[in-house]
Enzyme design. Sequence first.
Site, mmCIF file in Angstrom:
data_model
loop_
_atom_site.group_PDB
_atom_site.id
_atom_site.type_symbol
_atom_site.label_atom_id
_atom_site.label_comp_id
_atom_site.label_asym_id
_atom_site.label_seq_id
_atom_site.Cartn_x
_atom_site.Cartn_y
_atom_site.Cartn_z
ATOM 1 C CD GLN A 195 -5.670 -8.511 -13.095
ATOM 2 O OE1 GLN A 195 -6.403 -7.726 -12.505
ATOM 3 N NE2 GLN A 195 -6.132 -9.641 -13.644
ATOM 4 N N GLY A 236 -8.853 -4.220 -3.816
ATOM 5 C CA GLY A 236 -8.735 -5.114 -4.964
ATOM 6 C C GLY A 236 -9.001 -4.435 -6.294
ATOM 7 C CG HIS A 237 -8.905 -6.897 -9.812
ATOM 8 N ND1 HIS A 237 -8.418 -7.841 -10.682
ATOM 9 C CD2 HIS A 237 -9.826 -7.535 -9.066
ATOM 10 C CE1 HIS A 237 -9.031 -8.975 -10.474
ATOM 11 N NE2 HIS A 237 -9.881 -8.827 -9.511
ATOM 12 C CG ASN A 238 -11.688 -3.977 -12.223
ATOM 13 O OD1 ASN A 238 -11.094 -5.055 -12.279
ATOM 14 N ND2 ASN A 238 -11.601 -3.068 -13.167
ATOM 15 C CB SER A 256 -15.776 -6.019 -9.068
ATOM 16 O OG SER A 256 -14.853 -6.404 -10.055
#
Lengths: 341, 341, 341
Positions: A195, A236-238, A256
């Site tokens: 990541q 969460g990521h993004n 995302s």
Amino acid sequence: MIRLDELVQKLGGELVGDGSVCVDRVATLDQAGKGDLSFLANPKYLSQVKSSGAAAVIVGKSARDALTDRPRIVADDPYLYFAHVARHFNPPASVLGGVHLLAAVSCSVPSSVAIDAGAVVEEGVVLGEGVHIGAGAYVGRGAHVGANTRIAPRATVYAGCVLGQDCIIHAGAVIGSDGFGFARQRDGAWVKIPQVGRVVIGNDVEIGANTTIDRGALDDTVIGNGVKIDNQIQIGHNVRIGDFTAIAGCVGIAGSTRIGARCMIGGQAGIIGHLTIADDVVISAGTLVTKSIRQPGVYTANLPVQGHADWVKNFAHLRHLDTLVDRIRALEQRLEEREQS
Amino acid sequence: MIRLDELVQKLGGELVGDGSVCVDRVATLDQAGKGDLSFLANPKYLSQVKSSGAAAVIVGKSARDALTDRPRIVADDPYLYFAHVARHFNPPASVLGGVHLLAAVSCSVPSSVAIDAGAVVEEGVVLGEGVHIGAGAYVGRGAHVGANTRIAPRATVYAGCVLGQDCIIHAGAVIGSDGFGFARQRDGAWVKIPQVGRVVIGNDVEIGANTTIDRGALDDTVIGNGVKIDNQIQIGHNVRIGDFTAIAGCVGIAGSTRIGARCMIGGQAGIIGHLTIADDVVISAGTLVTKSIRQPGVYTANLPVQGHADWVKNFAHLRHLDTLVDRIRALEQRLEEREQS
Amino acid sequence: MIRLDELVQKLGGELVGDGSVCVDRVATLDQAGKGDLSFLANPKYLSQVKSSGAAAVIVGKSARDALTDRPRIVADDPYLYFAHVARHFNPPASVLGGVHLLAAVSCSVPSSVAIDAGAVVEEGVVLGEGVHIGAGAYVGRGAHVGANTRIAPRATVYAGCVLGQDCIIHAGAVIGSDGFGFARQRDGAWVKIPQVGRVVIGNDVEIGANTTIDRGALDDTVIGNGVKIDNQIQIGHNVRIGDFTAIAGCVGIAGSTRIGARCMIGGQAGIIGHLTIADDVVISAGTLVTKSIRQPGVYTANLPVQGHADWVKNFAHLRHLDTLVDRIRALEQRLEEREQS
């Protein structure tokens, strides 16, 4: 201690009654006593004003003349006015620059910055003026912390993340931990995807206690200006969150997903990954969002609570709703046939 | 190591069988071996007693004579009895007073208090006798910690909060972070309302790992005596929780809600703000409470899990339930008309 | 910087196009530029490949010939291939052995182990080669940490717990706090049951930020090999999780539940206590599981989100579903009677 007429001069609003009355605290109507300024944000509590011990009250225009016996400040938005008064009486503690002997700091520190005992600040960290890094907080290599941002005790900022100015990061919050990214092998084993994105946070953002925001996988996770994030939230990521969006406790937002500006997300709501939520969307508490929302408005999906016995009786049918619909359709056909015969 | 007859003398209950048998550990029926005392809390596991390797078993009155071949202690409540035996064999570690060289302590410390490495205790903190502050824990300015309370590593207590006696605060818990209080400007920006209340916690309270309890906005957030709070729980500002209430993991309770005494709240349940929950209310796991509950009893709102294909078939109808009810009403009218014709 | 033909030699796959092209980074299709290798995991984004600035693309067999103008690597599973390339470009930071002056370490430390500032490692801890204990992390007495395991800043491992090799424990995670075990007295007060089991974690496990895993009451809580656990998750005492199971953020798993191997549990799902979940079960986001699941498959229970007004109209009927079913049954009988008359 401030006179009501001085307060109105400073913060606006219309003074009705004795302007020489002094107040030095804000308090709720039922707790207020001598020297306290209270507020009536919701007209349904009007009767409480009479019984309140408050020295004066902030009211809206509709309640301007309902109270004849007490000094009052009439404001367009009494709750907002109260907020400004509360800030007047309780300004943020000023930061006394200095690095504690038991802090481990490997970057250059402006003299206006305070770093408390047990804090660890790694190489290459860039600290703005007036930053406060609380006891035992951690700021990883190369992170940026904007001016006047306060990081509370035990918060963690991973390497490379960027915090804007005037932010508050509460205790135990974790900014920039790895996103949950794995590719699955045929045998079921998971291969970790590094990541390598960052978390980039705007100005005037507040992040609650024990909230976690994952770094992006390849691109960044981005939190806009003025966003307010309560406790125990997972982002969460993004994920990208637009300016001034507010998120209540225990919400989870999967990877995302993009959330617009000025949204309000109720407690324990969830949003699955890869969705788009428009600006000005309100999501009710406990609602799981599984599809993108393209229009502003209020969206809800939660269940009416019942006594357990009633719940057992009613909710068992949910498993057979489709059969129920079939039965209704069959009835309609049979009746149709009889009516035509 | 203790003889069964000595144990009964100490803790009560009726001994049936050989009182000279010695036990030195508690264990579940399927794991128990020589020297282990096990228990039968639920009569449906009676058959497991036969196959168990336990040296002796704690049973309820109904199972008193069901087991002829093994020493047993008959108790009104076998699980409660087991709890007392387990406490006999596993007393809490005694606290050795002393402050670690790598702790940063700015208040006076009774000689019976232990403060471990990396802990930070600010000015004006009042520590009772026998307090244990774990590694890296933080106690903010002016907080009170009652006698024999244990604060685990990495827990955070913000300034001014009050913990009673004999409490356990687990790792990562955050007591007294700011409540989520903001007033909204017309342009959507949020004005932070200073959170000047405290968290006040009674005696014998346990607070789980990474749980967060916000300080009050103006008044206090109050947790009663004997309250047990599991991990990952969020309790908003100005919440009040009555004595002996127990709350399971991942629950969220929004601001200003009042919860009675002796309630039990299941995992992942949620309660929205400004509600009142009566004494002795049980809320099932996963239930979102959106209205006050005035009567004791069990309350539930959750969904039956199904295979995904069945779920798709059944739950799609939820979006059209109102139309379905209209169709039923129409059928009733048409049939009524035919029956009367 | 690596040539495509070298990459294929190293990682497999079929090279189509110019093997001398060099790449030094992975990027998403829409962000990729010169020197970037991108991937097409989902054929529906095929059109993005054309507009992408990527130097080369990893594709599946079905997309092998759809792109005529760009070097590409054809792989059985493009996403898995991408994972391996990303790991090639971003290997884990190597660990430089050494103990920081501000760490408090009471056990023996292999020279390959790094312990950062503010970390506390108690007596009797056993550390494998290449372990990294981050700033301010805590490892309690007698815990075992397997080779190459990385414990991030502010994570807590309670006494006696066992971590396997090659694990990653993210910031704020708490391993081995007390399970939520109490027996209730008649007056409502709770008697704490000492939690004397451990948490035993296999190899290659990743545990997310602020996740909590409770120690067992009598026996152990056990996490299998290759399990991946996201952020903000609560795992109760005595839970057992099989190899390669993956759990997304905000999930709660109550005590004594056993989960099989290779399961996938969606975000905010919950599983109540004492259940058994078979191998290869997939649980959808937000689903509360209240019964054991004996067969592999996908299981779901969540609600369709609606505009708030529609929700009010439709969901009110849930409280009266049983009455609705009675009305349908009555209609069927009445129609039956008419049809037979």
